[in-house]
Design an enzyme around this catalytic site. Structure first.
Site, mmCIF file in Angstrom:
data_model
loop_
_atom_site.group_PDB
_atom_site.id
_atom_site.type_symbol
_atom_site.label_atom_id
_atom_site.label_comp_id
_atom_site.label_asym_id
_atom_site.label_seq_id
_atom_site.Cartn_x
_atom_site.Cartn_y
_atom_site.Cartn_z
ATOM 1 C CB CYS A 1 44.991 42.273 1.741
ATOM 2 S SG CYS A 1 45.364 43.923 2.386
ATOM 3 C CD GLU B 1 31.787 38.083 46.424
ATOM 4 O OE1 GLU B 1 31.078 38.769 47.196
ATOM 5 O OE2 GLU B 1 32.250 38.512 45.355
ATOM 6 C CG ASP C 1 37.612 37.881 41.992
ATOM 7 O OD1 ASP C 1 36.628 38.630 41.849
ATOM 8 O OD2 ASP C 1 38.536 37.797 41.166
ATOM 9 C CD GLU D 1 35.372 40.885 56.335
ATOM 10 O OE1 GLU D 1 34.429 40.449 55.697
ATOM 11 O OE2 GLU D 1 35.271 41.376 57.480
ATOM 12 C CE LYS E 1 39.176 45.763 43.807
ATOM 13 N NZ LYS E 1 39.077 45.609 42.417
ATOM 14 C CE1 TYR F 1 29.967 40.527 51.600
ATOM 15 C CE2 TYR F 1 31.345 38.745 50.784
ATOM 16 C CZ TYR F 1 30.459 39.775 50.548
ATOM 17 O OH TYR F 1 30.062 40.041 49.271
ATOM 18 C CG LEU G 1 33.323 47.022 49.806
ATOM 19 C CD1 LEU G 1 34.256 45.834 49.997
ATOM 20 C CD2 LEU G 1 33.070 47.704 51.145
ATOM 21 C CB CYS H 1 47.985 44.221 5.237
ATOM 22 S SG CYS H 1 46.514 43.369 5.839
ATOM 23 C CB CYS I 1 42.017 44.520 3.906
ATOM 24 S SG CYS I 1 42.805 43.385 5.043
ATOM 25 C CE LYS J 1 36.398 44.025 46.582
ATOM 26 N NZ LYS J 1 35.972 43.230 45.428
ATOM 27 C CG ASP K 1 38.485 42.736 37.849
ATOM 28 O OD1 ASP K 1 37.877 42.724 36.760
ATOM 29 O OD2 ASP K 1 38.241 41.966 38.792
ATOM 30 C CB ALA K 2 44.159 46.407 37.796
ATOM 31 N NE ARG L 1 27.168 44.497 43.743
ATOM 32 C CZ ARG L 1 28.439 44.858 43.687
ATOM 33 N NH1 ARG L 1 29.062 45.232 44.783
ATOM 34 N NH2 ARG L 1 29.106 44.813 42.567
ATOM 35 C CB CYS M 1 45.485 47.283 6.371
ATOM 36 S SG CYS M 1 45.087 46.686 4.727
ATOM 37 C CE LYS N 1 33.419 44.030 55.563
ATOM 38 N NZ LYS N 1 32.666 42.784 55.563
ATOM 39 C CG ASP O 1 39.147 48.302 40.263
ATOM 40 O OD1 ASP O 1 37.926 48.225 40.040
ATOM 41 O OD2 ASP O 1 39.785 47.411 40.844
HETATM 42 S S1 IVH Z 1 31.512 43.864 52.571
HETATM 43 C C1 IVH Z 1 28.402 47.204 52.600
HETATM 44 N N1 IVH Z 1 33.303 41.988 52.634
HETATM 45 O O1 IVH Z 1 33.207 43.143 47.157
HETATM 46 C C2 IVH Z 1 29.665 46.437 52.360
HETATM 47 N N2 IVH Z 1 32.433 42.609 50.516
HETATM 48 O O2 IVH Z 1 33.489 45.702 45.814
HETATM 49 C C3 IVH Z 1 29.409 45.198 51.651
HETATM 50 N N3 IVH Z 1 33.312 41.311 48.648
HETATM 51 O O3 IVH Z 1 29.775 43.826 46.843
HETATM 52 C C4 IVH Z 1 30.564 44.460 51.237
HETATM 53 N N4 IVH Z 1 34.625 40.038 49.827
HETATM 54 O O4 IVH Z 1 30.679 41.408 46.446
HETATM 55 C C5 IVH Z 1 32.499 42.731 51.859
HETATM 56 N N5 IVH Z 1 34.879 40.307 52.826
HETATM 57 C C6 IVH Z 1 34.081 41.043 52.067
HETATM 58 C C7 IVH Z 1 34.011 40.872 50.677
HETATM 59 C C8 IVH Z 1 33.180 41.685 49.944
HETATM 60 C C9 IVH Z 1 34.177 40.313 48.613
HETATM 61 C C10 IVH Z 1 32.676 41.885 47.462
HETATM 62 C C11 IVH Z 1 31.201 42.067 47.563
HETATM 63 C C12 IVH Z 1 30.993 43.531 47.424
HETATM 64 C C13 IVH Z 1 32.172 43.892 46.596
HETATM 65 C C14 IVH Z 1 32.479 45.356 46.665
#
Ligand code: IVH
Length: 684
Positions: free
Chosen positions: A422, A184, A129, A125, A325, A236, A93, A419, A442, A127, A35-36, A148, A437, A301, A39
Site C-alpha cells: 500500500c 517405519e 524418516d 541402525e 540426529k 526394526y 526416542l 509497504c 493495507c 533412523k 524438525d531440528a 503410533r 506497515c 540401542k 527438537d
Molecule cells: S526404535 C522403543 N529404530 O523414530 C523404541 N525407531 O523418534 C522404538 N524410527 O517412533 C523405536 N527408525 O518412528 C527405532 N531404526 C529405528 C528407527 C526408529 C526410525 C522412528 C520411529 C520412532 C521414532 C522415535
C-alpha cells in the site's frame, strides 16, 4: 529465549508451541518448522520441566491432568480412522544432537547399571524418516496395522498397509500365535520423484517430501490410492509376541524378523564402544545422499535384551536407546532478491528469493529472513551466493553468504522504506525487531485479519477460503471482520465460479458460525497478544463481547494467567472507533457468541491453592479438583510453600504429607475439606 524469563511463562509458552507443531506434524502431515528447530523446542521444554518438577505438577493439575506435550510421544489419533490400543505402548526416542550428549547418555546408562558394569554391545541402525507402524499377526495372518498415534492409541490403517509390498500378509508356518512387528513405512526417493512428476503432469500440487507423501498415503481412506504410491517398509522392533522364540539380543530380533519373511535394512552394525558408534555416525553423515531413502539420524540401542529390561523406560522413551540426529543439510545457491511480505498484523518480514536449490529432500525457492537485524547480522545481499540449510523438514534457512563469491561493488541491503502492498511508510517501533506497515487498511492486513477470523480455530466459516476473501476484499465488498456477516451474498454471483450451490453453502456456513463459543470469537478478532487460550480466559471472565469491551486494565490483569501486556492490548483494541464499529456490525449481522458456563458457586477459595492426595469417599479425583476450581481456587498436583492446605484421603502420597509437614502447611481430612469448600477457612 532469554535466560531470565520466568520459567513458568516459558514452560507454558513452549508447551503451546510444541503442541501446535505436534498437531501440524502428526495430524495434518504439514509441519511448518524444521524438525531440528522442533527438537530444540522439545529439548528446552524437557530441560526446564526437569528443573522445575513442582511447576510441572502444578501446570498439569491446571490442565486437568493432561500431560505436557514435552512428555508426549506423537500426535493425538485422528477421528477419521478407528482407534487401536497398543498392547505394548509405541514409545518415542530421546535425541542426542552431538557426540557429547551421546557419550553422556552412555555414561548415565552404565552408572545406572552400577557395579562398574559396562555395555560392550551397541546395536546401531539408521533412523528412517517415515511413519511408524505396528503390524499385528494372529495365527500367522496380518489382522491389524496401526499408526503410533499418541503412543498408547493409534489409528487403524490396515487397509492401506496391506498394499505395501514389503509387508507379508501371511507369516511362515510355525510363527508365534501373536506377533506385532514395528517399523517405519517410507517412500523411496525414486518413487517420490516419480510421484511428483505425475502430480505435476496432472496439474496437482507436488508433495513436500517423501516423509509427508508416505504419511499421507498411509492415512488415505482409499486403499487403491495408497497402492499406487508404492510404499516400502523397514522393520526394526517387536511389540507383543506370544510364545515366541527366546531372543537374547536386539540383533536376534533382526534374524527373527527375517525368518518371518521381512526384509531388514542392511545398514546396521554391532560394535563394542561408543567410539565405534561415532565412527558409524560419521560414515553415514557422508553416505546421507547415497541411499534411495531418507534417514535423519542413527539409532543406538543397547543390544542385550536383559540389559534393556533392566534399564527400562521413562514415560515416553526407552532408556536403552537414543536417536543421534544428523545435522541439517546445507547447499549453496544464488540469492535473487529480498522482498518483503506483510502479515495479518502488519508485520513486514523480509524473505530470501532464491534460485531453486535441492536441499534436505526438497526444492527450495524462498526462505524467511525474519527481520532487519537478522539480515544485517548475516549480511546477505541480493546477488550473493548463500548457504541454505534444511533438515528433513519444511522451512529452510539462509545461513549466510559465500563471501569469496560476492560480486564486486555489492552494497549492504537496506530495509525498504515503503509497504510493498500500500506504499505507506514502514515503521520500526522502538525496542522491536520487526518493521510494521502502520496502515490498518493495507489490503494485506485486511485480508489477513479476515482470514484469521474465518479460520477453523476462530469462527470456523466453511466455504470462505483465501480466494473468496481475496475477491471480496479486492472488490471492496468487505473491509473488516464486521462485514463478514453483513455483506449481501448475491454480489458473489458476478464472480466467476460462484453459483447457487456455492452461495447457499456459504450462507449456511455463516449461519452455523453465528453461534460460535465466545472465546473463539474473541480469538478471531486478532487482538495483539490474544491467542486462543487467552481468549478463552477472557470469555470465561467477561461472558460477552459487550462486557469485555468495557473492561479495564486492572480487571483483566486480575485474571489468573493474564498479564499487563495482554490487558493493555485488549483495552487499547476495544478503545478504537473501528473496534466499536466491528462489534456493532457483528451484532447487527446476527452473531450471538455463546458464553462459557460459569460456576455459580461462591468463590470461597479465590487465590488459594489446595492439594488433594489419596482417595476421598464423596469425591472422585476430578470431582475434588473441580470442587476447588469452581470455587475460584487452584488444585495443583504437588505441595509447595504457596499451598493453602493439603487434603488427605485414603492412601495419600507420603512425599506430599512429609513436605506439608516440613513446610507447616495444614493437613485436612475429608470433613475439613468440606468446611474449607464451604467457608474458605480452615476448620477450627
Ligand atoms: S526404535 C522403543 N529404530 O523414530 C523404541 N525407531 O523418534 C522404538 N524410527 O517412533 C523405536 N527408525 O518412528 C527405532 N531404526 C529405528 C528407527 C526408529 C526410525 C522412528 C520411529 C520412532 C521414532 C522415535
Amino acid at each position: 529465549m532469554a535466560k531470565d524469563t520466568d520459567p513458568r511463562e516459558e514452560i507454558v509458552e513452549l508447551r503451546a508451541q510444541v503442541a501446535h507443531h505436534l498437531h501440524l506434524y502428526h495430524e495434518l502431515d504439514a509441519p511448518e518448522i524444521p524438525d531440528a528447530d522442533f527438537d530444540q523446542l522439545v529439548h528446552r521444554l524437557r530441560a526446564l520441566e526437569d528443573e522445575h518438577p513442582a511447576l510441572v505438577a502444578e501446570l498439569n493439575a491446571d490442565r486437568a491432568g493432561s500431560a505436557s506435550p514435552g512428555q508426549q510421544v506423537g500426535g493425538a489419533p485422528s477421528a477419521a480412522f478407528a482407534p487401536v490400543t497398543h498392547d505394548v505402548p509405541m514409545m518415542s526416542l530421546d535425541n542426542a544432537f552431538d557426540v557429547d550428549e551421546l557419550r553422556g547418555w552412555g555414561e548415565r546408562l552404565e552408572r545406572r547399571l552400577g557395579d562398574e558394569r559396562t555395555i560392550d554391545l551397541w546395536n546401531i541402525e539408521l533412523k528412517f524418516d517415515g511413519l511408524a507402524l505396528s503390524i499385528r499377526y494372529e495365527d500367522g495372518l496380518l489382522v491389524r496395522a496401526a499408526t503410533r498415534g499418541d503412543g498408547s492409541t493409534g489409528e487403524d490403517v490396515t487397509h492401506t498397509v496391506r498394499t505395501i509390498a514389503d509387508i507379508p500378509h501371511r507369516l511362515p508356518a510355525g510363527a508365534p500365535p501373536v506377533v506385532e512387528v514395528r517399523g517405519e513405512a517410507y517412500m523411496r526417493k525414486s518413487t517420490f520423484d516419480a510421484l511428483n512428476d505425475a502430480q505435476e503432469a496432472a496439474g496437482l500440487k507436488p508433495y513436500v517430501n517423501p516423509r509427508n507423501a508416505a504419511a499421507g498415503s498411509i492415512r488415505q481412506k482409499d486403499a487403491a490410492v495408497a497402492a499406487e504410491r508404492g510404499l516400502s517398509f523397514w522393520p526394526y522392533q517387536l511389540g507383543r509376541v506370544d510364545d515366541g522364540p527366546e531372543l537374547l539380543r536386539h540383533s536376534d530380533t533382526f534374524t527373527f524378523l527375517e525368518s518371518l519373511g521381512f526384509v531388514v535394512n542392511d545398514h546396521h552394525r554391532i560394535v563394542s564402544t561408543l567410539d565405534d558408534v561415532v565412527a558409524f555416525i560419521r560414515e553415514y553423515e557422508r553416505k546421507r545422499h547415497d541411499l534411495d531413502y531418507e534417514f535423519d539420524g542413527v539409532v543406538v540401542k543397547v543390544d542385550e535384551l536383559d540389559m534393556q529390561r533392566e534399564l527400562g523406560s521413562t514415560a515416553r522413551a526407552p532408556r536403552w536407546a537414543i536417536a543421534y540426529k544428523l545435522p541439517p543439510e546445507e547447499r549453496a545457491t544464488r540469492l535473487v532478491d529480498i522482498p518483503i511480505s506483510i502479515g495479518t498484523n502488519g508485520s513486514a518480514t523480509p524473505y530470501a528469493l532464491l534460485e531453486p536449490v535441492f536441499v534436505g529432500g526438497v526444492t527450495v525457492t524462498n526462505a524467511t529472513l525474519h527481520n532487519e537485524d537478522q539480515v544485517r547480522a548475516k549480511d546477505v545481499r541480493p546477488g550473493d551466493m548463500v548457504i541454505v540449510r534444511r533438515a528433513g523438514d519444511v522451512i529452510p534457512e539462509v545461513v549466510g553468504p559465500v563471501l569469496s563469491e560476492r560480486p564486486a561493488g555489492s552494497t549492504a541491503w537496506e530495509f525498504p522504506t515503503e509497504c510493498p502492498m500500500c506504499s505507506t511508510a514502514l515503521v520500526r517501533p522502538d525496542g522491536e525487531a520487526r518493521h510494521k506497515c502502520p496502515n490498518l487498511d493495507c489490503p494485506a492486513q485486511v485480508r489477513g485479519r479476515i482470514e484469521h477470523f474465518a479460520q477453523r480455530s476462530a469462527m470456523d466459516i466453511e466455504f470462505f477460503g483465501e480466494r473468496t476473501i481475496d475477491l471480496l476484499v479486492t472488490e471492496g465488498v468487505i473491509s473488516d471482520v464486521g462485514d463478514v456477516f453483513e455483506f449481501d451474498l448475491e454480489v458473489l454471483r458476478s464472480f466467476e465460479g460462484f453459483g447457487d450451490t456455492s452461495i447457499d453453502n456459504l450462507r449456511a456456513a455463516l449461519d452455523r458460525s453465528r453461534t460460535r463459543p465466545l472465546g473463539k470469537v474473541i480469538f478471531g478478532l486478532a487482538i495483539p497478544h490474544v491467542g486462543s487460550s487467552n481468549a478463552a480466559l477472557l470469555a470465561k471472565a467477561f461472558g460477552s463481547l459487550q462486557s469485555l469491551s468495557h473492561a479495564t486494565v486492572e480487571q483483566i490483569e486480575a485474571i489468573d494467567g493474564l498479564g499487563t501486556v495482554i490487558a493493555e492490548s485488549v483495552v487499547e483494541w476495544f478503545s478504537t472507533d473501528g473496534a466499536q464499529a466491528i462489534l456493532a456490525k457483528l451484532d447487527s449481522g446476527g452473531v450471538r457468541p455463546v458464553a462459557p458456563e460459569v460456576s455459580t458457586l461462591e468463590p470461597t477459595l479465590s487465590g488459594k491453592s489446595v492439594v488433594v492426595s489419596g482417595g476421598l469417599a464423596n469425591y472422585g479425583r476430578a470431582e475434588a479438583k473441580a470442587a476447588i476450581v469452581d470455587r475460584g481456587g487452584k488444585a495443583p498436583g504437588s505441595v509447595s510453600k504457596s499451598t493453602f492446605a493439603l487434603v488427605v484421603g485414603n492412601d495419600p502420597g507420603a512425599s506430599k504429607v512429609t513436605k506439608a509437614e516440613d513446610l507447616g502447611i495444614p493437613i485436612l481430612d475429608e470433613a475439613g475439606f468440606e468446611t474449607l469448600l464451604e467457608t474458605g477457612e480452615l476448620p477450627v
